[in-house]
Design an enzyme around this catalytic site. Structure first.
Site, PDB file in Angstrom:
ATOM      1  N   LYS A 117      -9.826   1.452  -5.098  1.00 60.93           N
ATOM      2  CA  LYS A 117     -11.011   1.536  -5.345  1.00 60.93           C
ATOM      3  C   LYS A 117     -11.995   2.401  -4.252  1.00 60.93           C
ATOM      4  CE  LYS A 117     -10.502  -2.898  -7.161  1.00 60.93           C
ATOM      5  NZ  LYS A 117     -10.830  -4.225  -6.650  1.00 60.93           N
ATOM      6  N   ASP A 127      -5.342   5.967   7.652  1.00 61.62           N
ATOM      7  CA  ASP A 127      -5.059   5.206   8.804  1.00 61.62           C
ATOM      8  C   ASP A 127      -3.819   5.264   9.324  1.00 61.62           C
ATOM      9  OD1 ASP A 127      -5.204   2.840  10.849  1.00 61.62           O
ATOM     10  OD2 ASP A 127      -5.012   1.391   9.185  1.00 61.62           O
ATOM     11  N   ARG A 144     -18.217  -2.696  -0.452  1.00 59.94           N
ATOM     12  CA  ARG A 144     -17.982  -1.298  -0.958  1.00 59.94           C
ATOM     13  C   ARG A 144     -19.274  -0.678  -1.268  1.00 59.94           C
ATOM     14  NH1 ARG A 144     -12.361  -0.691  -1.733  1.00 59.94           N
ATOM     15  NH2 ARG A 144     -11.131  -2.540  -2.679  1.00 59.94           N
TER      16      ARG A 144
END
Ligand code: IMP
Ligand code: MG
Length: 202
Positions: free
Chosen positions: A70, A130, A192
């Protein structure tokens, strides 16, 4: 007397287990502002011009954005609306952190079967690069669907040593190797919805 002791013990036990559950959870007070929404907006505009320029041959057909749900929600929403070329939208869901919070775990991907990408110019968009494992794994899967081209874009690129030498084609911001939240990025599914990007205090 006996009942009181048992009740006392129960209350003590209940309180301890509650604090154990919440004690390690991070709150917004553990974070400080890193990238304000104004800066995100300006950089998104800049990136949209660059991407539109790079895909100027696709002015008619457009590109297919595959967003990684998401986390990529807001960056895709803002970027796609700022592009000068048409785009269609599809998505996969990937998760590696889950309820682990800030510790990376096993990668799980959903929704790959549904994607029809043959002959399309695909831009895979994720929130953050990452270790690079998510983008790396997804890229392998999307290439099996024979797109005309495949590029990757991330909102954030972490500056850190990593096993893979392959970086995303585009990134909006390069950040230090710290844990961030907001503008799509979560901590245990929270935050978020923050319009700015925040970083965990040292
Ligand atoms: P990678 O596979 O190690 O590159 O990790 C990518 C995924 O891990 C991203 O899609 C994020 O969901 C999550 N992630 C990595 N770093 C952070 C962070 O600092 N905050 C929130 N989520 C992160
Ligand atoms: Mg993610």
């Amino acid at each position: 007397m006996k009942v009181r002791v048992i009740m006392g013990f129960f209350i003590f036990f209940h309180a301890t287990s509650l604090s154990m559950k919440t004690g390690h959870d991070l709150s917004i007070n553990d974070f400080k502002l890193l990238i304000p929404k104004k800066e995100i907006k300006e950089r998104t505009k800049q990136m949209a011009s660059k991407v539109s320029q790079d895909y100027s041959n696709q002015r008619i057909q457009g590109i297919t954005i595959v967003m990684v749900m998401k986390g990529a929600l807001h960056v895709v929403s803002d970027l796609s609306r700022a592009l000068d070329i048409p785009s269609t939208l599809d998505f996969v869901q990937a998760s590696s952190y889950g309820q682990n919070g800030t510790v990376s775990g096993q990668l799980s991907v959903m929704g790959l079967e549904r994607l029809e990408l043959a002959g399309k110019h695909v831009l895979l968009v994720d929130d953050i690069f990452d270790t690079g494992k998510t983008i790396g794994a997804l890229k392998q899967e999307l290439l099996k669907k024979n797109p005309a081209s495949l590029k990757t874009l991330v909102l954030l690129l972490k500056d850190k040593p990593r096993e893979t030498k392959e970086l995303p084609d585009y990134h909006l911001f390069l950040i230090k190797n710290q844990f961030v939240i907001g503008y799509g990025l979560d901590y245990k599914e929270k935050f978020r919805d923050l319009p700015d990007i925040w970083v965990k205090k040292d």
